[in-house]
Design an enzyme around this catalytic site. Structure first.
Site, PDB file in Angstrom:
ATOM      1  N   ASP A 366       0.851  -1.191   0.000  1.00 29.76           N
ATOM      2  CA  ASP A 366       0.000   0.000   0.000  1.00 29.76           C
ATOM      3  C   ASP A 366       0.894   1.251   0.000  1.00 29.76           C
ATOM      4  OD1 ASP A 366      -2.315   1.499   0.167  1.00 29.76           O
ATOM      5  OD2 ASP A 366      -2.352   1.458   2.363  1.00 29.76           O
ATOM      6  N   GLU A 369       2.566   4.810  -4.163  1.00 31.23           N
ATOM      7  CA  GLU A 369       2.566   5.702  -5.354  1.00 31.23           C
ATOM      8  C   GLU A 369       3.911   6.382  -5.546  1.00 31.23           C
ATOM      9  OE1 GLU A 369       0.210   5.609  -2.946  1.00 31.23           O
ATOM     10  OE2 GLU A 369      -1.036   4.349  -4.212  1.00 31.23           O
ATOM     11  N   ASP A 454      -8.987   4.046  -1.858  1.00 32.73           N
ATOM     12  CA  ASP A 454      -9.880   4.494  -0.789  1.00 32.73           C
ATOM     13  C   ASP A 454     -11.185   5.085  -1.314  1.00 32.73           C
ATOM     14  OD1 ASP A 454      -7.847   3.648   0.763  1.00 32.73           O
ATOM     15  OD2 ASP A 454      -7.085   5.638   1.268  1.00 32.73           O
TER      16      ASP A 454
HETATM   17  C1  GLC Z   1      -4.512   3.562   2.924  1.00 30.22           C
HETATM   18  C2  GLC Z   1      -5.086   2.350   2.202  1.00 30.22           C
HETATM   19  C3  GLC Z   1      -6.138   1.714   3.077  1.00 30.22           C
HETATM   20  C4  GLC Z   1      -5.523   1.348   4.424  1.00 30.22           C
HETATM   21  C5  GLC Z   1      -4.946   2.577   5.092  1.00 30.22           C
HETATM   22  C6  GLC Z   1      -4.210   2.253   6.384  1.00 30.22           C
HETATM   23  O1  GLC Z   1      -5.455   4.564   3.043  1.00 30.22           O
HETATM   24  O2  GLC Z   1      -5.599   2.688   0.945  1.00 30.22           O
HETATM   25  O3  GLC Z   1      -6.678   0.582   2.438  1.00 30.22           O
HETATM   26  O4  GLC Z   1      -6.498   0.761   5.244  1.00 30.22           O
HETATM   27  O5  GLC Z   1      -4.034   3.203   4.218  1.00 30.22           O
HETATM   28  O6  GLC Z   1      -3.175   1.381   6.161  1.00 30.22           O
END
Ligand code: GLC
Length: 731
Positions: A366, A369, A454
């Site tokens: 995650d 980017e 998100d």
């Molecule tokens: C980011 C991710 C989300 C995750 C959060 C905390 O916003 O897109 O899916 O739960 O980070 O890690």
């Protein structure tokens, strides 16, 4: 870096008159000096032309990592290209591409866009961005893939800009039948032009060039449950026991950032998870897999081994002054591994032993980017060319020396994921790895599944998930989904049910929500709601044999699992315009309700006859019907002529081989495919699988073995839809 409007800098006169008026686009002079070559090759059923551009002073064309095929390119003088395609260098840091976009041509793909299926009439900036505000005004998302498909009916063309630099596509926003692509780079790049071809041929060729997804482990296409966060061991164990006790099928529990020690990757929080490995082992006994999140930001802390190691080995991205670049993410000040550097990738890959030794089944990448807090727009609004290299804020080590971040930003998530993939493969060479990533670029399907970041618990986002995932699929990525129930905000029961109705047809099937919302697990609602959710999730498991066949099909043809209607019905003008329905493979038409308090919707049926998945009611194709779909309806219609392999209900994929598979027959003359293997190893690559062609004709059912290489014990039967008689089949 959020861009605010600074009023003092706005010339009000200009803003109110001049800037509002349309003017024909004035081309700057072509300043290109350097080398450019044209080549052509036949890839699959499609002629492809490739333009390679090396501006003066640039050493070599940077590796895009996206293209893997090496067809037999033949150099040509200059190609005659569709759409009057032309290119030039307009500024030192900008190239322009011009082409005609005649009325009626559709524009598709481009990776992840907050858009309907046809992305024409909009501007699209392709730079990987973490922007959690998914709405009409956002112009870049997490997965920039500069592959544009243009055409209609059976005549499609494709343009693929093979560069990791940012680009902007203007797809006839001014209704002047013009398309323009700006590529912001000072480095070399390649452009591929494909066509003409049918849409399936085009995607087949694009995925031949950029790779296809291999078969995922069977467990990974089952139900996954996530939340930011299940804060401690007790909660995770309770979650598992609730699923089993309530008989809601589930395969995977996903741990978000709070399993870590102050968000330090490759650590666990000993207080909240005192018996981390034991917990995973116990969950395994109960047939749960555990997936953990891993972000790229490494906490800046000299006492933390991973930071100290990375610093010592010189593995982090640097500032212009040669210092370690810092950005703020969950752990606070963080350093960012330079994934352009192959040694960093190896180090990162090897670090995953921490997880595999603990029994973790898969990894969720995650924030790659990469995200920096407060940065929802990476490029300033007036960005008109790639800045001079020395002015950038962050640098990487590429194959021809130092390269500034923006030139390669779009590769960051891709290369992180690739490294994770290599790490899991190294640790468990006999198993197919499962990785989920938020960011990725061209070819990411080779390494991971994706989800679209998100979203919110909004009906609008439920609806948009369909065209968005369709374009992601046309961009080469088959294994994709969105957070079921929505990530931000509270998901009320009706929304969650409507979302599961669609979600059981997402290739990647995960319920996830943020820390601020109410519980969103299928059992977090009143018993009647839970019962409906259970039925829908059970249906996902019933569909697994069919879904496995679709992944198998993707491997051979590049076809996504979720397909726009035009994929199968390209000459049906109405079908081509639809993006609130989709085909799930060639045999299932999905037409869900994605609005609150609605029980009826218009469903358009393309040619042929169709049968309601649940009631078996028949619908004649070539016209719309208004269909009643109360809450909990499976919004699917099966094509007459199909044989669907469907499993008996199971609680997790560990039970798969003990469940009967029924070949359900729709129509007097029907056919289908049945694929099976062990669901976890690479044996299928060496022939260790079975493939059957299922045929029903003149009241007789046969399963013809196309390939036999897997010792199956699966119990099978066939059944004509609408009847109750099930006849055993020996394969
Ligand atoms: C980011 C991710 C989300 C995750 C959060 C905390 O916003 O897109 O899916 O739960 O980070 O890690």
């Amino acid at each position: 870096m959020d861009q605010q409007l600074d009023e003092s800098k706005v010339d009000l006169k200009e803003a109110s008159t001049k800037r509002r008026m349309w003017k024909p686009h004035e081309r700057l002079q072509n300043i290109f000096k350097g080398n450019s070559t044209w080549e052509q090759a036949r890839i699959g059923d499609v002629d492809v032309v490739r333009l390679s551009v090396l501006p003066q002073g640039a050493k070599l064309i940077p590796d895009s990592f996206g293209v893997i095929a090496e067809p037999d390119w033949k150099e040509i003088k200059k190609a005659s290209l569709p759409f009057g395609f032309e290119w030039q260098q307009s500024l030192s840091g900008k190239f322009d591409f011009y082409f005609e976009l005649k009325k009626g041509l559709r524009c598709l793909a481009l990776g992840e866009r907050f858009s309907g299926l046809n992305v024409r009439g909009e501007k699209h900036t392709l730079i990987s961005t973490d922007n959690p505000h998914h709405d009409e005004s956002m112009d870049s998302m997490y997965k920039p893939i500069p592959f544009l498909v243009v055409g209609s009916q059976n005549k499609f063309f494709g343009i693929f800009i093979d560069s990791a630099a940012p680009s902007r596509f203007d797809l006839d926003t001014e209704l002047t039948e013009e398309g323009r692509i700006e590529l912001f780079t000072r480095r070399g790049f390649r452009v591929y032009v494909f066509g003409e071809a049918t849409l399936p041929q085009l995607v087949a060729t694009f995925t031949t060039l950029t790779g296809r997804a291999k078969l995922p482990p069977l467990w990974a296409i089952g139900h996954q449950q996530c939340r930011w966060s299940y804060p401690d061991e007790e909660t995770v164990r309770e979650l598992a026991s609730e699923f089993r006790k309530r008989k809601i099928p589930c395969d995977t529990l996903v741990l978000d950032i709070d399993y870590m020690d102050e968000y330090r990757v490759f650590t666990t929080n000993k207080k909240a998870f005192p018996h981390f490995e034991k917990m995973i082992a116990d969950l395994k006994k109960d047939n749960f897999k555990v997936v953990t999140i891993v972000d790229p930001g490494v906490k800046v802390d000299e006492t933390y081994k991973h930071f100290a190691d990375g610093k010592k080995q010189n593995y982090f991205c640097k500032t212009g002054e040669g210092e370690i670049f810092h950005g703020k993410v969950w752990p606070g000040d963080s350093a960012f591994p330079d994934f352009l550097n192959s040694e960093t990738r190896k180090w990162w890959a090897d670090s995953h032993r921490f997880y595999t030794d603990a029994g973790i089944a898969g990894i969720w990448n995650d924030m790659n980017e990469p995200a920096f807090f407060g940065t929802t727009k990476v490029l300033p609004p007036n960005f008109s060319e790639m800045p001079e290299e020395h002015t950038e804020f962050c640098f990487h080590e590429a194959q021809d020396g130092v390269i500034p971040h923006l030139e390669v930003r779009n590769l960051y998530g891709f290369l992180m994921t690739r490294s994770t993939h290599e790490g899991l493969l190294d640790a468990r060479p006999k198993e197919r790895p499962f990785i989920l990533t938020r960011s990725g670029s061209t070819g990411i399907q080779r390494y991971a599944a994706v989800w679209l970041g998100d979203n919110k618990s909004w009906y609008e986002h439920l609806g948009k998930s369909i065209p968005m995932l369709l374009n992601v699929g046309l961009s080469g990525i088959p294994f994709a989904g969105v957070d079921i129930g929505g990530f931000w905000d509270d998901a009320l029961p009706e929304l969650v049910i409507r979302w599961y109705e669609v979600g059981i047809f997402y290739p990647f099937f995960r319920n996830h929500c943020s820390l601020s919302g109410r519980g969103q697990e299928a059992y977090a609602y009143a018993p009647n709601v839970e019962a409906i959710a259970r039925k829908l999730i059970e249906t996902r498991y019933r569909l697994l044999p069919y879904i496995r066949g679709l992944f198998w099909e993707h491997m051979r043809s590049g076809a996504p699992l979720m397909r726009p209607l035009m994929w199968h019905f390209p000459t049906d003008a109405v079908a081509c315009d639809i993006d609130d329905q989709f085909m799930f493979g060639s045999d299932i038409l999905v037409a869900p309700i994605v609005e609150r308090a609605h029980e009826y919707r218009t469903v358009y049926f393309p040619e042929g006859n169709w049968y309601h998945f649940e009631t078996n009611e028949k619908y004649e194709g070539g016209r719309p019907y208004v269909v009643n779909m109360p809450l909990g309806t499976i919004p699917a219609f099966v094509r007459e002529g199909a044989v669907l392999p469907l499993a008996d209900v199971m609680q997790h994929t560990g039970e798969y081989t003990t469940k009967k598979i029924t070949f359900k027959i729709y129509g007097d003359k029907a056919s289908g495919v049945f694929f099976e293997d062990d669901g976890i190893s690479w044996d299928y690559e060496k022939g260790g699988y079975n493939e059957y062609e299922l045929v029903y004709t003149d009241g007789k059912f046969t399963a013809n073995k196309v390939h036999g290489g897997f010792p199956s014990t699966q119990q099978c039967a066939y059944q004509v839809a609408g009847t109750t008689k099930s006849t055993p089949v020996t394969l």
